[in-house]
Scaffold this motif. Sequence first.
Motif, PDB file in Angstrom:
ATOM      1  N   GLU A 148      39.717  88.777  15.516  1.00  0.00           N
ATOM      2  CA  GLU A 148      40.636  87.669  15.280  1.00  0.00           C
ATOM      3  C   GLU A 148      39.866  86.351  15.262  1.00  0.00           C
ATOM      4  OE1 GLU A 148      44.531  87.819  17.513  1.00  0.00           O
ATOM      5  OE2 GLU A 148      43.704  85.960  18.314  1.00  0.00           O
ATOM      6  N   GLY A 149      40.319  85.428  14.407  1.00  0.00           N
ATOM      7  CA  GLY A 149      39.692  84.103  14.399  1.00  0.00           C
ATOM      8  C   GLY A 149      40.053  83.328  13.152  1.00  0.00           C
ATOM      9  N   LYS A 150      39.623  82.074  13.133  1.00  0.00           N
ATOM     10  CA  LYS A 150      39.911  81.194  12.003  1.00  0.00           C
ATOM     11  C   LYS A 150      39.235  81.730  10.733  1.00  0.00           C
ATOM     12  CE  LYS A 150      39.786  76.301  10.855  1.00  0.00           C
ATOM     13  NZ  LYS A 150      39.170  74.998  11.167  1.00  0.00           N
ATOM     14  N   ASP A 151      40.036  82.000   9.698  1.00  0.00           N
ATOM     15  CA  ASP A 151      39.521  82.509   8.421  1.00  0.00           C
ATOM     16  C   ASP A 151      38.648  83.753   8.581  1.00  0.00           C
ATOM     17  OD1 ASP A 151      40.751  80.400   6.995  1.00  0.00           O
ATOM     18  OD2 ASP A 151      39.077  79.065   7.474  1.00  0.00           O
ATOM     19  N   VAL A 152      38.983  84.592   9.550  1.00  0.00           N
ATOM     20  CA  VAL A 152      38.108  85.727   9.872  1.00  0.00           C
ATOM     21  C   VAL A 152      37.939  86.701   8.706  1.00  0.00           C
ATOM     22  CG1 VAL A 152      39.935  87.147  10.924  1.00  0.00           C
ATOM     23  CG2 VAL A 152      37.550  87.446  11.656  1.00  0.00           C
ATOM     24  N   VAL A 153      38.955  86.842   7.838  1.00  0.00           N
ATOM     25  CA  VAL A 153      38.827  87.793   6.724  1.00  0.00           C
ATOM     26  C   VAL A 153      37.695  87.354   5.785  1.00  0.00           C
ATOM     27  CG1 VAL A 153      39.954  88.732   4.667  1.00  0.00           C
ATOM     28  CG2 VAL A 153      41.233  88.583   6.816  1.00  0.00           C
TER      29      VAL A 153
ATOM     30  N   VAL B 137      44.856  94.116  22.125  1.00  0.00           N
ATOM     31  CA  VAL B 137      44.813  93.529  23.464  1.00  0.00           C
ATOM     32  C   VAL B 137      45.022  92.016  23.395  1.00  0.00           C
ATOM     33  CG1 VAL B 137      43.377  93.196  25.511  1.00  0.00           C
ATOM     34  CG2 VAL B 137      43.233  95.339  24.220  1.00  0.00           C
ATOM     35  N   GLU B 138      45.978  91.556  24.166  1.00  0.00           N
ATOM     36  CA  GLU B 138      46.229  90.105  24.228  1.00  0.00           C
ATOM     37  C   GLU B 138      45.383  89.508  25.323  1.00  0.00           C
ATOM     38  OE1 GLU B 138      50.051  88.074  24.440  1.00  0.00           O
ATOM     39  OE2 GLU B 138      50.829  89.699  23.172  1.00  0.00           O
ATOM     40  N   TRP B 139      44.481  88.612  24.953  1.00  0.00           N
ATOM     41  CA  TRP B 139      43.655  87.956  25.975  1.00  0.00           C
ATOM     42  C   TRP B 139      43.160  86.626  25.446  1.00  0.00           C
ATOM     43  CZ3 TRP B 139      37.902  87.853  25.885  1.00  0.00           C
ATOM     44  CH2 TRP B 139      37.360  88.353  24.701  1.00  0.00           C
ATOM     45  N   ASP B 140      42.798  85.736  26.373  1.00  0.00           N
ATOM     46  CA  ASP B 140      42.244  84.439  25.991  1.00  0.00           C
ATOM     47  C   ASP B 140      40.752  84.474  26.200  1.00  0.00           C
ATOM     48  OD1 ASP B 140      44.698  83.196  25.358  1.00  0.00           O
ATOM     49  OD2 ASP B 140      45.112  83.002  27.505  1.00  0.00           O
ATOM     50  N   ARG B 141      40.029  84.117  25.166  1.00  0.00           N
ATOM     51  CA  ARG B 141      38.585  84.010  25.318  1.00  0.00           C
ATOM     52  C   ARG B 141      38.331  82.644  25.946  1.00  0.00           C
ATOM     53  NH1 ARG B 141      33.749  84.516  20.893  1.00  0.00           N
ATOM     54  NH2 ARG B 141      32.308  85.492  22.349  1.00  0.00           N
ATOM     55  N   SER B 142      37.689  82.629  27.111  1.00  0.00           N
ATOM     56  CA  SER B 142      37.604  81.385  27.880  1.00  0.00           C
ATOM     57  C   SER B 142      36.837  80.282  27.154  1.00  0.00           C
ATOM     58  CB  SER B 142      36.966  81.651  29.248  1.00  0.00           C
ATOM     59  OG  SER B 142      35.665  82.142  29.066  1.00  0.00           O
ATOM     60  N   VAL B 143      35.985  80.666  26.219  1.00  0.00           N
ATOM     61  CA  VAL B 143      35.195  79.654  25.499  1.00  0.00           C
ATOM     62  C   VAL B 143      35.885  79.146  24.225  1.00  0.00           C
ATOM     63  CG1 VAL B 143      32.959  80.456  26.336  1.00  0.00           C
ATOM     64  CG2 VAL B 143      33.922  81.446  24.245  1.00  0.00           C
ATOM     65  N   GLN B 144      37.119  79.593  23.988  1.00  0.00           N
ATOM     66  CA  GLN B 144      37.783  79.291  22.711  1.00  0.00           C
ATOM     67  C   GLN B 144      37.776  77.801  22.352  1.00  0.00           C
ATOM     68  OE1 GLN B 144      38.495  81.520  20.568  1.00  0.00           O
ATOM     69  NE2 GLN B 144      39.606  80.315  19.051  1.00  0.00           N
ATOM     70  N   ALA B 145      38.000  76.952  23.354  1.00  0.00           N
ATOM     71  CA  ALA B 145      38.055  75.510  23.097  1.00  0.00           C
ATOM     72  C   ALA B 145      36.708  74.949  22.630  1.00  0.00           C
ATOM     73  CB  ALA B 145      38.524  74.768  24.346  1.00  0.00           C
ATOM     74  N   TRP B 146      35.645  75.751  22.848  1.00  0.00           N
ATOM     75  CA  TRP B 146      34.304  75.337  22.404  1.00  0.00           C
ATOM     76  C   TRP B 146      33.976  75.916  21.032  1.00  0.00           C
ATOM     77  CZ3 TRP B 146      32.627  71.471  25.163  1.00  0.00           C
ATOM     78  CH2 TRP B 146      33.046  71.371  26.510  1.00  0.00           C
ATOM     79  N   ILE B 147      34.901  76.686  20.484  1.00  0.00           N
ATOM     80  CA  ILE B 147      34.660  77.350  19.206  1.00  0.00           C
ATOM     81  C   ILE B 147      35.532  76.775  18.097  1.00  0.00           C
ATOM     82  CG2 ILE B 147      34.888  79.579  18.002  1.00  0.00           C
ATOM     83  CD1 ILE B 147      34.128  80.904  20.721  1.00  0.00           C
ATOM     84  N   VAL B 148      36.813  76.511  18.408  1.00  0.00           N
ATOM     85  CA  VAL B 148      37.742  75.911  17.434  1.00  0.00           C
ATOM     86  C   VAL B 148      38.319  74.647  18.025  1.00  0.00           C
ATOM     87  CG1 VAL B 148      39.877  76.234  16.128  1.00  0.00           C
ATOM     88  CG2 VAL B 148      38.311  78.149  16.410  1.00  0.00           C
ATOM     89  N   GLU B 149      38.252  73.581  17.272  1.00  0.00           N
ATOM     90  CA  GLU B 149      38.716  72.265  17.764  1.00  0.00           C
ATOM     91  C   GLU B 149      40.217  72.264  18.008  1.00  0.00           C
ATOM     92  OE1 GLU B 149      37.901  69.152  15.001  1.00  0.00           O
ATOM     93  OE2 GLU B 149      38.167  67.584  16.483  1.00  0.00           O
TER      94      GLU B 149
END
Length: 149
Positions: free
Chosen positions: A76-81, A137-149
């Motif tokens: 999962e992620g921004k424009d991941v496809v 699996v539903e989970w928060d990646r703790s570094v997410q705020a450092w990856i997507v603004e």
Amino acid sequence: MERTYLMIKPDAVQRGLIGEIVSRFEKKGFKLVAMKFLRLTKEMAEKHYAEHVGKPFFAGLVEYIISGPVVAMCWEGKDVVAVSREMMGATNPAKAAPGTIRGTFAVDIGRNVIHGSDSPESAERELAIYFDSCEFVEWDRSVQAWIVE
Ligand code: DAT
Ligand code: MG
């Protein structure tokens, strides 16, 4: 958030490339949502590659994809496809840019180490072949705020 279906193919499993390939998507900043190690049945392979039925390479493609275990994944992620397709490189490794997964690890179109969905619609169709809805699996990646603004 967008999701895609990525699959480490039997040649990459045999060659010990699982960690290397997973690592690229992790380091990029995408989030792993589901993963399993399995061997496809012929029925699953034919469903997965339904768009290629009747093409001259179809029989060989199915034989190859069921020849050993694979790693099935949802990322999962921004424009991941689109971005994961860029990271994989062209279908024919001979045309894949150096540094891409196929450009780095493969030489033959029939042994091109990884599959990735080509659109969000394909991703949805393909994910349903491999995963039940409860397996995402539903989970928060703790570094997410450092990856997507
Ligand atoms: P991709 O895997 O990049 O989405 P595709 O969907 O067009 O490419 O084809 C699926 C797989 O089939 C591909 O990874 C390798 C194989 N394949 C495609 N075209 C082929 C060809 N002309 N000869 C042999 N194998 C081919
Ligand atoms: Mg394809």
